[in-house]
Design a protein around this motif. Sequence first.
Motif, PDB file in Angstrom:
ATOM      1  N   PRO A 184       0.830  -1.207   0.000  1.00 36.01           N
ATOM      2  CA  PRO A 184       0.000   0.000   0.000  1.00 36.01           C
ATOM      3  C   PRO A 184       0.861   1.251   0.000  1.00 36.01           C
ATOM      4  O   PRO A 184       1.975   1.246   0.516  1.00 36.01           O
ATOM      5  CB  PRO A 184      -0.805  -0.120   1.299  1.00 36.01           C
ATOM      6  N   SER A 185       0.335   2.303  -0.610  1.00 36.69           N
ATOM      7  CA  SER A 185       1.042   3.581  -0.643  1.00 36.69           C
ATOM      8  C   SER A 185       1.166   4.112   0.782  1.00 36.69           C
ATOM      9  O   SER A 185       0.297   3.914   1.611  1.00 36.69           O
ATOM     10  CB  SER A 185       0.257   4.566  -1.507  1.00 36.69           C
ATOM     11  N   THR A 186       2.253   4.782   1.056  1.00 39.10           N
ATOM     12  CA  THR A 186       2.476   5.304   2.397  1.00 39.10           C
ATOM     13  C   THR A 186       3.035   6.716   2.308  1.00 39.10           C
ATOM     14  O   THR A 186       3.565   7.117   1.284  1.00 39.10           O
ATOM     15  CB  THR A 186       3.422   4.381   3.194  1.00 39.10           C
ATOM     16  N   ASP A 187       2.927   7.431   3.396  1.00 39.11           N
ATOM     17  CA  ASP A 187       3.422   8.805   3.423  1.00 39.11           C
ATOM     18  C   ASP A 187       4.721   8.921   4.211  1.00 39.11           C
ATOM     19  O   ASP A 187       5.170  10.019   4.499  1.00 39.11           O
ATOM     20  CB  ASP A 187       2.362   9.743   3.989  1.00 39.11           C
ATOM     21  N   HIS A 188       5.320   7.780   4.563  1.00 38.53           N
ATOM     22  CA  HIS A 188       6.574   7.804   5.305  1.00 38.53           C
ATOM     23  C   HIS A 188       7.381   6.532   5.039  1.00 38.53           C
ATOM     24  O   HIS A 188       6.864   5.573   4.489  1.00 38.53           O
ATOM     25  CB  HIS A 188       6.309   7.941   6.814  1.00 38.53           C
ATOM     26  N   VAL A 189       8.645   6.580   5.449  1.00 39.69           N
ATOM     27  CA  VAL A 189       9.513   5.407   5.410  1.00 39.69           C
ATOM     28  C   VAL A 189      10.333   5.426   6.697  1.00 39.69           C
ATOM     29  O   VAL A 189      10.737   6.500   7.163  1.00 39.69           O
ATOM     30  CB  VAL A 189      10.423   5.390   4.154  1.00 39.69           C
ATOM     31  N   ARG A 190      10.542   4.256   7.281  1.00 40.22           N
ATOM     32  CA  ARG A 190      11.326   4.185   8.514  1.00 40.22           C
ATOM     33  C   ARG A 190      12.798   4.430   8.214  1.00 40.22           C
ATOM     34  O   ARG A 190      13.319   4.031   7.179  1.00 40.22           O
ATOM     35  CB  ARG A 190      11.166   2.817   9.169  1.00 40.22           C
ATOM     36  N   LEU A 191      13.480   5.065   9.166  1.00 40.66           N
ATOM     37  CA  LEU A 191      14.885   5.408   8.991  1.00 40.66           C
ATOM     38  C   LEU A 191      15.741   4.177   8.717  1.00 40.66           C
ATOM     39  O   LEU A 191      16.561   4.189   7.803  1.00 40.66           O
ATOM     40  CB  LEU A 191      15.398   6.151  10.226  1.00 40.66           C
ATOM     41  N   HIS A 237      14.925   1.323   7.394  1.00 38.26           N
ATOM     42  CA  HIS A 237      14.639   0.833   6.038  1.00 38.26           C
ATOM     43  C   HIS A 237      15.252   1.749   4.986  1.00 38.26           C
ATOM     44  O   HIS A 237      15.783   1.290   3.976  1.00 38.26           O
ATOM     45  CB  HIS A 237      13.134   0.718   5.803  1.00 38.26           C
ATOM     46  N   PHE A 238      15.171   3.050   5.223  1.00 39.20           N
ATOM     47  CA  PHE A 238      15.720   4.002   4.269  1.00 39.20           C
ATOM     48  C   PHE A 238      17.224   3.825   4.104  1.00 39.20           C
ATOM     49  O   PHE A 238      17.745   3.898   2.997  1.00 39.20           O
ATOM     50  CB  PHE A 238      15.397   5.446   4.685  1.00 39.20           C
ATOM     51  N   LEU A 239      17.929   3.594   5.210  1.00 39.49           N
ATOM     52  CA  LEU A 239      19.380   3.416   5.127  1.00 39.49           C
ATOM     53  C   LEU A 239      19.745   2.221   4.257  1.00 39.49           C
ATOM     54  O   LEU A 239      20.741   2.253   3.538  1.00 39.49           O
ATOM     55  CB  LEU A 239      19.985   3.271   6.527  1.00 39.49           C
ATOM     56  N   CYS A 259      18.837   3.239   0.393  1.00 42.34           N
ATOM     57  CA  CYS A 259      19.748   4.183  -0.258  1.00 42.34           C
ATOM     58  C   CYS A 259      21.168   3.634  -0.343  1.00 42.34           C
ATOM     59  O   CYS A 259      22.034   4.259  -0.947  1.00 42.34           O
ATOM     60  CB  CYS A 259      19.737   5.532   0.450  1.00 42.34           C
ATOM     61  N   GLY A 260      21.419   2.479   0.274  1.00 41.13           N
ATOM     62  CA  GLY A 260      22.729   1.858   0.180  1.00 41.13           C
ATOM     63  C   GLY A 260      23.715   2.296   1.248  1.00 41.13           C
ATOM     64  O   GLY A 260      24.877   1.911   1.222  1.00 41.13           O
ATOM     65  N   ALA A 261      23.269   3.096   2.208  1.00 42.09           N
ATOM     66  CA  ALA A 261      24.160   3.529   3.286  1.00 42.09           C
ATOM     67  C   ALA A 261      24.469   2.376   4.229  1.00 42.09           C
ATOM     68  O   ALA A 261      25.499   2.356   4.883  1.00 42.09           O
ATOM     69  CB  ALA A 261      23.547   4.694   4.044  1.00 42.09           C
ATOM     70  N   ALA A 262      23.555   1.402   4.313  1.00 40.03           N
ATOM     71  CA  ALA A 262      23.750   0.214   5.145  1.00 40.03           C
ATOM     72  C   ALA A 262      23.417  -1.013   4.304  1.00 40.03           C
ATOM     73  O   ALA A 262      22.483  -0.986   3.505  1.00 40.03           O
ATOM     74  CB  ALA A 262      22.852   0.270   6.373  1.00 40.03           C
ATOM     75  N   GLU A 263      24.189  -2.070   4.481  1.00 40.34           N
ATOM     76  CA  GLU A 263      23.937  -3.294   3.721  1.00 40.34           C
ATOM     77  C   GLU A 263      22.850  -4.150   4.351  1.00 40.34           C
ATOM     78  O   GLU A 263      22.143  -4.871   3.651  1.00 40.34           O
ATOM     79  CB  GLU A 263      25.222  -4.100   3.597  1.00 40.34           C
ATOM     80  N   THR A 264      22.721  -4.097   5.679  1.00 36.54           N
ATOM     81  CA  THR A 264      21.738  -4.916   6.388  1.00 36.54           C
ATOM     82  C   THR A 264      20.995  -4.075   7.405  1.00 36.54           C
ATOM     83  O   THR A 264      21.435  -2.979   7.775  1.00 36.54           O
ATOM     84  CB  THR A 264      22.429  -6.077   7.142  1.00 36.54           C
ATOM     85  N   THR A 290      18.608   8.791  16.969  1.00 32.85           N
ATOM     86  CA  THR A 290      18.925   7.469  17.515  1.00 32.85           C
ATOM     87  C   THR A 290      17.729   6.522  17.504  1.00 32.85           C
ATOM     88  O   THR A 290      17.827   5.417  18.014  1.00 32.85           O
ATOM     89  CB  THR A 290      19.463   7.586  18.956  1.00 32.85           C
ATOM     90  N   ARG A 291      16.630   6.961  16.917  1.00 32.84           N
ATOM     91  CA  ARG A 291      15.451   6.087  16.816  1.00 32.84           C
ATOM     92  C   ARG A 291      15.441   5.433  15.442  1.00 32.84           C
ATOM     93  O   ARG A 291      15.248   6.106  14.441  1.00 32.84           O
ATOM     94  CB  ARG A 291      14.164   6.898  16.996  1.00 32.84           C
ATOM     95  N   ARG A 292      15.631   4.123  15.399  1.00 31.73           N
ATOM     96  CA  ARG A 292      15.682   3.452  14.102  1.00 31.73           C
ATOM     97  C   ARG A 292      14.319   3.425  13.422  1.00 31.73           C
ATOM     98  O   ARG A 292      14.224   3.315  12.215  1.00 31.73           O
ATOM     99  CB  ARG A 292      16.265   2.059  14.228  1.00 31.73           C
TER     100      ARG A 292
END
Length: 74
Positions: A8-15, A17-19, A22-27, A48-50
């Motif tokens: 479903p479409s959403t208006d946000h993404v968790r930090l 998940h975003f990392l 965008c490739g900043a984190a591998e896992t 500090t809130r994931r």
Amino acid sequence: MPDESKPPSTDHVRLDHFLKLCGAAETGGQAKMMIQAGDVFVNGEVETRRRKKLIMGDVVFVGDEEFVIESLDD
């Protein structure tokens, strides 16, 4: 009947998940460690809130990289 093959479409993404997206984190574990260590900034402040919800216009800094949330659509 709704198309269940697409999330479903959403208006946000968790930090965390975003990392990963965008490739900043591998896992997810790596993203969690980066966030808990204070290595991630959202809109200029240490975050500090994931599970922090990011919305369009938010700016994420990781190291010397800057990411702007411009779209939440696939």
